[in-house]
Design an enzyme around this catalytic site. Structure first.
Site, mmCIF file in Angstrom:
data_model
loop_
_atom_site.group_PDB
_atom_site.id
_atom_site.type_symbol
_atom_site.label_atom_id
_atom_site.label_comp_id
_atom_site.label_asym_id
_atom_site.label_seq_id
_atom_site.Cartn_x
_atom_site.Cartn_y
_atom_site.Cartn_z
ATOM 1 N N SER A 58 3.013 -1.998 10.481
ATOM 2 C CA SER A 58 4.364 -1.914 10.429
ATOM 3 C C SER A 58 5.108 -3.366 10.158
ATOM 4 O O SER A 58 6.074 -3.928 11.141
ATOM 5 C CB SER A 58 4.688 -1.683 12.009
ATOM 6 O OG SER A 58 4.231 -0.171 12.159
ATOM 7 N N GLY A 74 1.971 2.497 10.570
ATOM 8 C CA GLY A 74 2.961 3.388 10.491
ATOM 9 C C GLY A 74 3.565 4.046 11.731
ATOM 10 O O GLY A 74 4.435 5.075 12.002
ATOM 11 N N GLY A 121 4.794 1.286 4.903
ATOM 12 C CA GLY A 121 6.217 1.845 4.532
ATOM 13 C C GLY A 121 7.213 1.057 4.134
ATOM 14 O O GLY A 121 7.696 1.452 3.102
ATOM 15 N N LYS A 124 0.190 4.270 -0.316
ATOM 16 C CA LYS A 124 -0.525 5.550 0.514
ATOM 17 C C LYS A 124 -0.298 6.602 -0.838
ATOM 18 O O LYS A 124 0.048 6.420 -1.838
ATOM 19 C CB LYS A 124 0.094 5.582 1.593
ATOM 20 C CG LYS A 124 -0.148 4.344 2.487
ATOM 21 C CD LYS A 124 0.139 4.716 4.042
ATOM 22 C CE LYS A 124 -0.357 3.398 4.663
ATOM 23 N NZ LYS A 124 -0.164 3.596 5.928
ATOM 24 N N GLU A 145 -7.210 5.101 7.255
ATOM 25 C CA GLU A 145 -6.899 6.459 7.035
ATOM 26 C C GLU A 145 -8.176 7.011 6.406
ATOM 27 O O GLU A 145 -8.404 8.055 6.265
ATOM 28 C CB GLU A 145 -5.586 6.709 6.190
ATOM 29 C CG GLU A 145 -4.443 6.272 7.262
ATOM 30 C CD GLU A 145 -3.207 5.664 6.415
ATOM 31 O OE1 GLU A 145 -3.143 5.694 5.184
ATOM 32 O OE2 GLU A 145 -2.266 5.267 7.122
ATOM 33 N N ASN A 176 0.775 -1.304 0.078
ATOM 34 C CA ASN A 176 -0.058 -0.038 0.091
ATOM 35 C C ASN A 176 0.846 1.282 -0.046
ATOM 36 O O ASN A 176 1.647 1.414 1.087
ATOM 37 C CB ASN A 176 -0.969 -0.097 1.307
ATOM 38 C CG ASN A 176 -1.714 1.221 1.449
ATOM 39 O OD1 ASN A 176 -1.577 2.159 0.380
ATOM 40 N ND2 ASN A 176 -2.450 1.518 2.517
ATOM 41 N N HIS A 184 -9.762 1.328 4.354
ATOM 42 C CA HIS A 184 -8.382 1.434 5.092
ATOM 43 C C HIS A 184 -8.700 2.417 6.161
ATOM 44 O O HIS A 184 -9.583 3.472 5.988
ATOM 45 C CB HIS A 184 -7.301 2.090 4.240
ATOM 46 C CG HIS A 184 -6.195 2.142 4.758
ATOM 47 N ND1 HIS A 184 -5.755 3.104 5.781
ATOM 48 C CD2 HIS A 184 -4.916 0.988 4.714
ATOM 49 C CE1 HIS A 184 -4.478 2.648 6.132
ATOM 50 N NE2 HIS A 184 -3.991 1.601 5.773
ATOM 51 N N GLU A 213 -5.936 -4.571 10.147
ATOM 52 C CA GLU A 213 -4.852 -3.623 10.418
ATOM 53 C C GLU A 213 -5.369 -2.921 11.678
ATOM 54 O O GLU A 213 -6.009 -1.970 11.673
ATOM 55 C CB GLU A 213 -4.726 -2.708 9.310
ATOM 56 C CG GLU A 213 -4.440 -3.366 7.957
ATOM 57 C CD GLU A 213 -3.831 -2.326 6.986
ATOM 58 O OE1 GLU A 213 -2.701 -2.447 6.660
ATOM 59 O OE2 GLU A 213 -4.420 -1.159 6.693
HETATM 60 P P1 PGA Z 1 2.383 0.326 7.686
HETATM 61 O O1 PGA Z 1 1.212 0.660 7.121
HETATM 62 O O2 PGA Z 1 3.025 -0.825 7.170
HETATM 63 O O3 PGA Z 1 3.228 1.654 7.223
HETATM 64 O O4 PGA Z 1 2.272 0.328 8.978
HETATM 65 C C1 PGA Z 1 0.143 -0.647 6.627
HETATM 66 C C2 PGA Z 1 -1.221 -0.046 6.031
HETATM 67 O O5 PGA Z 1 -1.532 1.020 6.275
HETATM 68 O O6 PGA Z 1 -1.699 -0.739 5.073
#
Ligand code: PGA
Length: 250
Positions: free
Chosen positions: A213, A174, A235, A12, A98, A10, A96, A168
């Site tokens: 993460s 993140g 990330g 983002k 976010e 992802n 998601h 998640e």
């Molecule tokens: P992250 O994000 O691996 O940076 O924690 C995962 C996601 O939001 O899909």
């Protein structure tokens, strides 16, 4: 039952034509047909044409990060599932955290978006998960079940059989704080049990990804859990060596 593993990136709101080209070129070179997991990247929509052209003929699938619940019409700024299909998308993220937090997407809207994606033949990667406050209040099961119930009510067993779920925990996204393999496995098992109440075969076959993460260092143990069928990687998906290391650990 053994299910295929899926590692999905992802991106983002990251990338540029130049940065994407070097990332995609490295992924293309590293993801061979012999690699065990299915691999996908979910990219910002303006770059779908680039991704389609660079990844054409490779084993890597691609997708978007959101989709409109509407098929077409006066919805300025929205992107329909049909438009994503025009650019060869196989997947789209839906719901998601976010999007839920910053764009106030409701459980009902998430379910409607998933239905719109399925109608066109895209595979929705349906994201669920609790916030830190909810976990600390012991409400993880309640929150995730509520998010799932809306999806189940709208998609039914037939729709779920063509979907992927991503658990998640919001507090792990993140932040560098990964859920322990045991914490993640417990929620994944709960999700599968919840779907099994609708249809046992669909639950057995359902890919449930962990996200939050995930890194090369923790990927193997997380994906080694019996109900964790892959990862949704934020990330670490932006660094070719990290993403490929996760794929190689799956
Ligand atoms: P992250 O994000 O691996 O940076 O924690 C995962 C996601 O939001 O899909």
């Amino acid at each position: 039952m053994s299910r295929p593993t899926l590692v999905a990136g992802n991106w983002k709101m990251h990338g540029s034509l130049a940065a994407n080209l070097s990332l995609l070129t490295a992924l293309r070179a590293g993801v061979t047909p012999a690699l065990k997991p299915q691999v996908a990247v979910c990219v910002p929509t303006p770059y779908l044409a680039q991704v389609q052209s660079v990844l054409a003929g490779s084993p890597i699938a691609w997708g978007a990060q959101d989709v409109s619940e509407h098929a077409q019409g006066a919805y300025t700024g929205e992107i329909s599932a049909g438009m994503l299909q025009d650019f060869g998308c196989r997947y789209t993220l839906v719901g998601h955290s976010e999007r839920r937090a910053y764009h106030h997407e409701t459980d009902a809207q998430v379910a409607a978006k998933a239905e719109a994606a399925l109608k066109i033949g895209l595979t929705p990667i349906l994201c669920v998960g609790e916030t830190l406050e909810e976990r600390e209040a012991d409400a993880t099961t309640q929150v995730v079940t509520r998010q799932l119930d809306a999806i189940i009510a709208r998609l039914g067993a037939a729709g779920l059989s063509k979907s992927v779920i991503a658990y998640e925990p919001v507090w792990a996204i993140g932040t560098g704080k990964t859920a322990t393999p045991q914490q993640a496995q417990a929620v994944h098992a709960m999700i599968r049990a919840c779907i099994a109440q609708v249809d046992g075969t669909v639950a057995d076959r359902l890919q449930i990804l962990y996200g939050g993460s995930m890194k090369p260092a923790n990927a193997k143990e997380l994906m080694g859990q019996p109900d964790i069928d892959g990862g949704l990687i934020g990330g670490a998906a932006l660094v070719a060596t990290d993403f490929l290391a996760i794929c190689n650990n799956a």
